[in-house]
Design an enzyme around this catalytic site. Structure first.
Site, mmCIF file in Angstrom:
data_model
loop_
_atom_site.group_PDB
_atom_site.id
_atom_site.type_symbol
_atom_site.label_atom_id
_atom_site.label_comp_id
_atom_site.label_asym_id
_atom_site.label_seq_id
_atom_site.Cartn_x
_atom_site.Cartn_y
_atom_site.Cartn_z
ATOM 1 N N LYS A 33 0.838 -1.210 0.000
ATOM 2 C CA LYS A 33 0.000 0.000 0.000
ATOM 3 C C LYS A 33 0.872 1.258 0.000
ATOM 4 O O LYS A 33 0.648 2.190 -0.776
ATOM 5 C CB LYS A 33 -0.939 0.009 1.222
ATOM 6 C CG LYS A 33 -1.869 -1.188 1.297
ATOM 7 C CD LYS A 33 -2.789 -1.139 2.499
ATOM 8 C CE LYS A 33 -2.088 -1.210 3.844
ATOM 9 N NZ LYS A 33 -1.409 -2.509 4.115
ATOM 10 N N ARG A 108 -9.782 0.606 8.422
ATOM 11 C CA ARG A 108 -9.462 -0.801 8.658
ATOM 12 C C ARG A 108 -10.353 -1.459 9.700
ATOM 13 O O ARG A 108 -10.028 -2.544 10.185
ATOM 14 C CB ARG A 108 -7.978 -1.020 8.940
ATOM 15 C CG ARG A 108 -7.415 -0.332 10.066
ATOM 16 C CD ARG A 108 -5.970 0.016 9.812
ATOM 17 N NE ARG A 108 -5.022 -1.046 9.896
ATOM 18 C CZ ARG A 108 -3.771 -0.948 9.397
ATOM 19 N NH1 ARG A 108 -3.375 0.142 8.763
ATOM 20 N NH2 ARG A 108 -2.934 -1.917 9.518
ATOM 21 N N ARG A 148 11.639 -5.615 5.015
ATOM 22 C CA ARG A 148 11.424 -4.175 4.756
ATOM 23 C C ARG A 148 12.401 -3.307 5.549
ATOM 24 O O ARG A 148 12.656 -3.547 6.724
ATOM 25 C CB ARG A 148 10.000 -3.771 5.131
ATOM 26 C CG ARG A 148 9.798 -2.250 5.006
ATOM 27 C CD ARG A 148 8.383 -1.814 5.077
ATOM 28 N NE ARG A 148 7.656 -2.392 6.174
ATOM 29 C CZ ARG A 148 6.328 -2.391 6.255
ATOM 30 N NH1 ARG A 148 5.612 -1.828 5.300
ATOM 31 N NH2 ARG A 148 5.725 -2.941 7.281
ATOM 32 N N ARG A 181 11.161 -1.172 11.102
ATOM 33 C CA ARG A 181 10.040 -0.878 11.996
ATOM 34 C C ARG A 181 9.975 -1.890 13.131
ATOM 35 O O ARG A 181 10.226 -3.070 12.925
ATOM 36 C CB ARG A 181 8.720 -0.920 11.203
ATOM 37 C CG ARG A 181 8.381 0.407 10.562
ATOM 38 C CD ARG A 181 7.243 0.337 9.601
ATOM 39 N NE ARG A 181 6.056 -0.366 10.063
ATOM 40 C CZ ARG A 181 4.925 -0.447 9.355
ATOM 41 N NH1 ARG A 181 4.847 0.144 8.162
ATOM 42 N NH2 ARG A 181 3.891 -1.105 9.812
HETATM 43 P P1 AP5 Z 1 4.863 -1.572 1.812
HETATM 44 O O1 AP5 Z 1 4.513 -0.733 0.647
HETATM 45 O O2 AP5 Z 1 5.596 -0.915 2.938
HETATM 46 O O3 AP5 Z 1 3.550 -2.360 2.345
HETATM 47 P P2 AP5 Z 1 2.270 -1.838 3.133
HETATM 48 O O4 AP5 Z 1 1.081 -2.519 2.555
HETATM 49 O O5 AP5 Z 1 2.246 -0.346 3.183
HETATM 50 O O6 AP5 Z 1 2.589 -2.471 4.536
HETATM 51 P P3 AP5 Z 1 2.413 -1.926 6.031
HETATM 52 O O7 AP5 Z 1 3.113 -2.938 6.893
HETATM 53 O O8 AP5 Z 1 2.873 -0.498 6.160
HETATM 54 O O9 AP5 Z 1 0.896 -2.019 6.228
HETATM 55 P P4 AP5 Z 1 0.155 -2.086 7.556
HETATM 56 O O10 AP5 Z 1 -1.231 -1.826 7.113
HETATM 57 O O11 AP5 Z 1 0.350 -3.314 8.338
HETATM 58 O O12 AP5 Z 1 0.878 -0.992 8.470
HETATM 59 P P5 AP5 Z 1 0.498 0.492 8.854
HETATM 60 O O13 AP5 Z 1 1.735 1.296 8.847
HETATM 61 O O14 AP5 Z 1 -0.673 0.969 8.071
HETATM 62 O O15 AP5 Z 1 5.709 -2.817 1.255
HETATM 63 C C1 AP5 Z 1 6.157 -3.840 2.140
HETATM 64 C C2 AP5 Z 1 7.500 -4.387 1.622
HETATM 65 O O16 AP5 Z 1 7.292 -5.046 0.379
HETATM 66 C C3 AP5 Z 1 8.568 -3.312 1.367
HETATM 67 O O17 AP5 Z 1 9.806 -3.831 1.768
HETATM 68 C C4 AP5 Z 1 8.551 -3.105 -0.168
HETATM 69 O O18 AP5 Z 1 9.812 -2.743 -0.666
HETATM 70 C C5 AP5 Z 1 8.131 -4.486 -0.652
HETATM 71 N N1 AP5 Z 1 7.305 -4.454 -1.853
HETATM 72 C C6 AP5 Z 1 6.175 -3.703 -2.056
HETATM 73 N N2 AP5 Z 1 5.637 -3.967 -3.255
HETATM 74 C C7 AP5 Z 1 6.440 -4.917 -3.825
HETATM 75 C C8 AP5 Z 1 6.388 -5.612 -5.073
HETATM 76 N N3 AP5 Z 1 5.402 -5.401 -5.976
HETATM 77 N N4 AP5 Z 1 7.354 -6.521 -5.324
HETATM 78 C C9 AP5 Z 1 8.345 -6.756 -4.420
HETATM 79 N N5 AP5 Z 1 8.442 -6.131 -3.230
HETATM 80 C C10 AP5 Z 1 7.496 -5.207 -2.930
HETATM 81 O O19 AP5 Z 1 -0.018 0.307 10.354
HETATM 82 C C11 AP5 Z 1 0.867 -0.003 11.398
HETATM 83 C C12 AP5 Z 1 0.089 -0.044 12.709
HETATM 84 O O20 AP5 Z 1 -0.490 1.257 12.982
HETATM 85 C C13 AP5 Z 1 -1.113 -1.000 12.747
HETATM 86 O O21 AP5 Z 1 -0.712 -2.324 13.096
HETATM 87 C C14 AP5 Z 1 -1.982 -0.350 13.819
HETATM 88 O O22 AP5 Z 1 -1.515 -0.621 15.112
HETATM 89 C C15 AP5 Z 1 -1.807 1.139 13.543
HETATM 90 N N6 AP5 Z 1 -2.771 1.660 12.576
HETATM 91 C C16 AP5 Z 1 -2.499 2.153 11.326
HETATM 92 N N7 AP5 Z 1 -3.612 2.538 10.717
HETATM 93 C C17 AP5 Z 1 -4.631 2.300 11.585
HETATM 94 C C18 AP5 Z 1 -6.034 2.456 11.528
HETATM 95 N N8 AP5 Z 1 -6.642 2.925 10.413
HETATM 96 N N9 AP5 Z 1 -6.781 2.077 12.596
HETATM 97 C C19 AP5 Z 1 -6.196 1.608 13.714
HETATM 98 N N10 AP5 Z 1 -4.866 1.407 13.844
HETATM 99 C C20 AP5 Z 1 -4.092 1.742 12.790
#
Ligand code: AP5
Length: 241
Positions: A33, A108, A148, A181
């Site tokens: 994402k 989410r 990552r 992270r």
């Molecule tokens: P990346 O693009 O970083 O993936 P992502 O989908 O953004 O993954 P996240 O881990 O950031 O998502 P998440 O939803 O768990 O975390 P968030 O920060 O929102 O890519 C991942 C890896 O893959 C990278 O190394 C990249 O290089 C590689 N890659 C990407 N595309 C590729 C491809 N096509 N081919 C090869 N490699 C590729 O949330 C973190 C925490 O915050 C949550 O657990 C929660 O506690 C809190 N939080 C966040 N939002 C909310 C909410 N709305 N409500 C409540 N709590 C929340």
């Protein structure tokens, strides 16, 4: 190698015919994402609004919100809806969202989705949301999460297995040492996946049922996924088939 930032796709935005409006990027932890949001942001000139990034900057800044969020995030649990909804409401007030924005990691829970639907309905004249869900299998997700690394300065996203930097673990763009992270361990990833399956998968069904929804294959190379996501947005906006 830093993520591609949509060079190939910039001309869509230059045509002046596309107003992306609100775009939701949905999918499990590690589907890409953030990677895709950065590419689309560069191509179409609309901001990425990542609730994870906003929460992490509150944690590192030691704010009250950050203090409440930190332990939950480190355990792979969600931050309460009311705190996150308010954070998104504050961000959507900024003028850079006028032409559109990408919500990355929000909504989410069904509660967040219902809040967003009514928030947008109250803002007269705005386009409705379109939702794109990125799909990637479990084994690949685990590799993406554990490999990552992020640049703390410019926020570029790398992967030591799949998208490695050119030199050691330094950012290609500014030479900053890359960071990992605290929730990117296998153990926390498993909890994040359980949270995703129980609370976030129903959000995908909510938007599928509303229409203006498309699923894309996230296992393809980054540029191919970017092209698929942008084509999906254009199709859902009626700008292309
Ligand atoms: P990346 O693009 O970083 O993936 P992502 O989908 O953004 O993954 P996240 O881990 O950031 O998502 P998440 O939803 O768990 O975390 P968030 O920060 O929102 O890519 C991942 C890896 O893959 C990278 O190394 C990249 O290089 C590689 N890659 C990407 N595309 C590729 C491809 N096509 N081919 C090869 N490699 C590729 O949330 C973190 C925490 O915050 C949550 O657990 C929660 O506690 C809190 N939080 C966040 N939002 C909310 C909410 N709305 N409500 C409540 N709590 C929340």
């Amino acid at each position: 190698m830093a993520v591609a930032v949509g060079e190939k796709h910039r001309e869509v935005g230059k045509s002046g015919t596309v107003v992306p409006g609100p775009v939701l990027l949905l999918g499990a932890p590690g589907v890409g994402k953030g990677t895709q949001a950065q590419a689309i942001m560069a191509a179409w000139g609309i901001p990425q609004i990542s609730t994870g990034d906003i929460l992490r900057s509150n944690v590192s800044g030691g704010t009250e919100l950050g203090k409440k969020a930190r332990a939950l995030m480190d355990r792979g649990e969600l931050v309460p809806d009311d705190l996150v909804n308010q954070m998104v409401a504050d961000r959507l007030q900024l003028p850079d969202t006028a032409k559109g924005y990408i919500l990355d990691g929000f909504p989410r829970t069904l509660g967040q989705a219902e809040w967003l639907d009514s928030y947008l309905a109250e803002r007269s004249g705005g386009l409705p949301v379109v939702a794109v869900s990125i799909k990637v299998g479990y084994t690949q997700l685990l590799r993406r999460i554990t490999g990552r690394r992020n640049c703390p300065v410019c926020k570029s996203i790398y992967n030591i297995y799949l998208q490695p930097p050119k030199v050691d673990t330094l950012c290609d763009l500014d030479g900053t040492p890359l960071a990992r992270r605290s929730d990117d361990t296998e153990e926390v990833f498993e909890e994040r996946m359980r949270t995703y399956e129980s609370l976030t998968a129903p959000v995908i069904e909510h938007y599928r049922a509303c229409g203006r929804f498309q699923e894309v294959d996230g296992e393809l190379p980054v540029d191919a996924v970017t092209a698929a996501v942008m084509a999906a947005v254009l199709r859902l906006r009626g700008a292309a088939s």
